[in-house]
Write a protein that holds these residues in place. Sequence first.
Motif, PDB file in Angstrom:
ATOM      1  N   PRO A  74       0.820  -1.195  -0.069  1.00  0.00           N
ATOM      2  CA  PRO A  74      -0.083  -0.020   0.186  1.00  0.00           C
ATOM      3  C   PRO A  74       0.843   1.169  -0.018  1.00  0.00           C
ATOM      4  CG  PRO A  74       0.205  -0.706   2.176  1.00  0.00           C
ATOM      5  CD  PRO A  74       1.065  -1.654   1.436  1.00  0.00           C
ATOM      6  N   ASN A  97       1.219   7.903   3.585  1.00  0.00           N
ATOM      7  CA  ASN A  97       1.328   9.275   3.580  1.00  0.00           C
ATOM      8  C   ASN A  97       2.590   9.533   2.260  1.00  0.00           C
ATOM      9  OD1 ASN A  97       0.225  10.145   5.705  1.00  0.00           O
ATOM     10  ND2 ASN A  97       1.578   8.863   7.244  1.00  0.00           N
ATOM     11  N   ALA A 157      -1.832  -1.352  -4.218  1.00  0.00           N
ATOM     12  CA  ALA A 157      -3.129  -1.249  -4.385  1.00  0.00           C
ATOM     13  C   ALA A 157      -3.622  -0.050  -3.258  1.00  0.00           C
ATOM     14  CB  ALA A 157      -4.220  -2.481  -4.171  1.00  0.00           C
ATOM     15  N   SER A 158      -4.554   0.766  -3.528  1.00  0.00           N
ATOM     16  CA  SER A 158      -4.923   1.810  -2.487  1.00  0.00           C
ATOM     17  C   SER A 158      -6.471   2.092  -2.644  1.00  0.00           C
ATOM     18  CB  SER A 158      -4.012   3.085  -2.456  1.00  0.00           C
ATOM     19  OG  SER A 158      -4.453   4.075  -3.326  1.00  0.00           O
ATOM     20  N   ARG A 192       3.178   6.978  -5.789  1.00  0.00           N
ATOM     21  CA  ARG A 192       4.315   7.601  -5.015  1.00  0.00           C
ATOM     22  C   ARG A 192       5.189   6.633  -4.390  1.00  0.00           C
ATOM     23  NH1 ARG A 192      -0.747  11.633  -4.126  1.00  0.00           N
ATOM     24  NH2 ARG A 192      -1.313   9.477  -3.359  1.00  0.00           N
TER      25      ARG A 192
HETATM   26  C1  LIG Z   1      -0.837   5.775   7.981  1.00  0.00           C
HETATM   27  C2  LIG Z   1      -1.399   5.670   6.531  1.00  0.00           C
HETATM   28  C3  LIG Z   1      -1.205   6.525   5.439  1.00  0.00           C
HETATM   29  C4  LIG Z   1      -1.805   6.352   4.530  1.00  0.00           C
HETATM   30  N1  LIG Z   1      -1.356   7.206   3.333  1.00  0.00           N
HETATM   31  C5  LIG Z   1      -1.872   6.840   2.151  1.00  0.00           C
HETATM   32  C6  LIG Z   1      -1.323   7.431   1.148  1.00  0.00           C
HETATM   33  O1  LIG Z   1      -0.554   8.512   1.040  1.00  0.00           O
HETATM   34  N2  LIG Z   1      -2.065   7.161  -0.179  1.00  0.00           N
HETATM   35  C7  LIG Z   1      -3.016   6.552  -0.341  1.00  0.00           C
HETATM   36  O2  LIG Z   1      -3.296   6.012  -1.423  1.00  0.00           O
HETATM   37  N3  LIG Z   1      -3.492   5.471   0.636  1.00  0.00           N
HETATM   38  C8  LIG Z   1      -2.910   5.774   1.822  1.00  0.00           C
HETATM   39  N4  LIG Z   1      -3.390   5.143   2.948  1.00  0.00           N
HETATM   40  C9  LIG Z   1      -4.645   4.204   2.616  1.00  0.00           C
HETATM   41  C10 LIG Z   1      -3.812   3.063   2.482  1.00  0.00           C
HETATM   42  O3  LIG Z   1      -3.738   2.859   1.153  1.00  0.00           O
HETATM   43  C11 LIG Z   1      -4.827   1.596   2.820  1.00  0.00           C
HETATM   44  O4  LIG Z   1      -4.759   1.773   4.357  1.00  0.00           O
HETATM   45  C12 LIG Z   1      -4.373   0.469   2.362  1.00  0.00           C
HETATM   46  O5  LIG Z   1      -4.773   0.158   1.240  1.00  0.00           O
HETATM   47  C13 LIG Z   1      -4.788  -0.813   3.379  1.00  0.00           C
HETATM   48  O6  LIG Z   1      -3.407  -1.167   3.889  1.00  0.00           O
HETATM   49  P1  LIG Z   1      -3.487  -1.307   5.460  1.00  0.00           P
HETATM   50  O7  LIG Z   1      -4.484  -2.395   5.728  1.00  0.00           O
HETATM   51  O8  LIG Z   1      -1.702  -1.892   5.715  1.00  0.00           O
HETATM   52  O9  LIG Z   1      -3.569   0.131   5.865  1.00  0.00           O
HETATM   53  C14 LIG Z   1      -2.887   5.513   4.371  1.00  0.00           C
HETATM   54  C15 LIG Z   1      -3.222   4.485   5.395  1.00  0.00           C
HETATM   55  C16 LIG Z   1      -2.217   4.602   6.318  1.00  0.00           C
HETATM   56  C17 LIG Z   1      -2.898   3.830   7.616  1.00  0.00           C
END
Ligand SMILES: Cc1cc2nc3c(=O)[nH]c(=O)nc-3n(C[C@H](O)[C@H](O)[C@H](O)COP(=O)(O)O)c2cc1C
Length: 126
Positions: A16, A19, A52-53, A61
Amino acid sequence: MKRRVRDAHAILMVTPEYNYSVPGVLKNAIDWASRPYGDSAWAGKPVAIMGASIGTIGTARAQYHLRQSFVFLNMFPVNQPEVMIGNAAERFDSAGNLKDETTKKLISQLLTNLVEWTRRIGAAPR
Ligand SMILES: Cc1cc2nc3c(=O)[nH]c(=O)nc-3n(C[C@H](O)[C@H](O)[C@H](O)COP(=O)(O)O)c2cc1C
């Protein structure tokens, strides 16, 4: 972990974006397996990235920051296709299965290219 990296013919990083960059857990794993200096497990490895996001940019990025690290790690990334899966919430079903056909094809192409790239540069486990 370094043993497993060294034993691998190729590396696939799936991430993912946190920030606008690489999540700390992934960066920490990369950093640990790169030290002590001169004994990095990553050197010379072919590598592919996908991510994926839930946002629209689909981890672009984070992926370019990874590519920057690959320069110093002396890893050899597959350039294309870039698998940046935006709006991820719409592309998976409630059980977490990928349902988007375009994305499936893109992932398949990336894996095919990683195999072809690994053979072409002749990297072997060490
Ligand atoms: C601390 C934090 C920062 C994040 N920053 C971004 C970001 O810069 N760009 C983005 O597309 N999603 C961002 N996300 C959302 C993540 O893409 C999303 O949580 C991820 O797909 C799921 O992974 P996780 O279960 O490890 O959080 C962020 C999530 C977290 C927890």
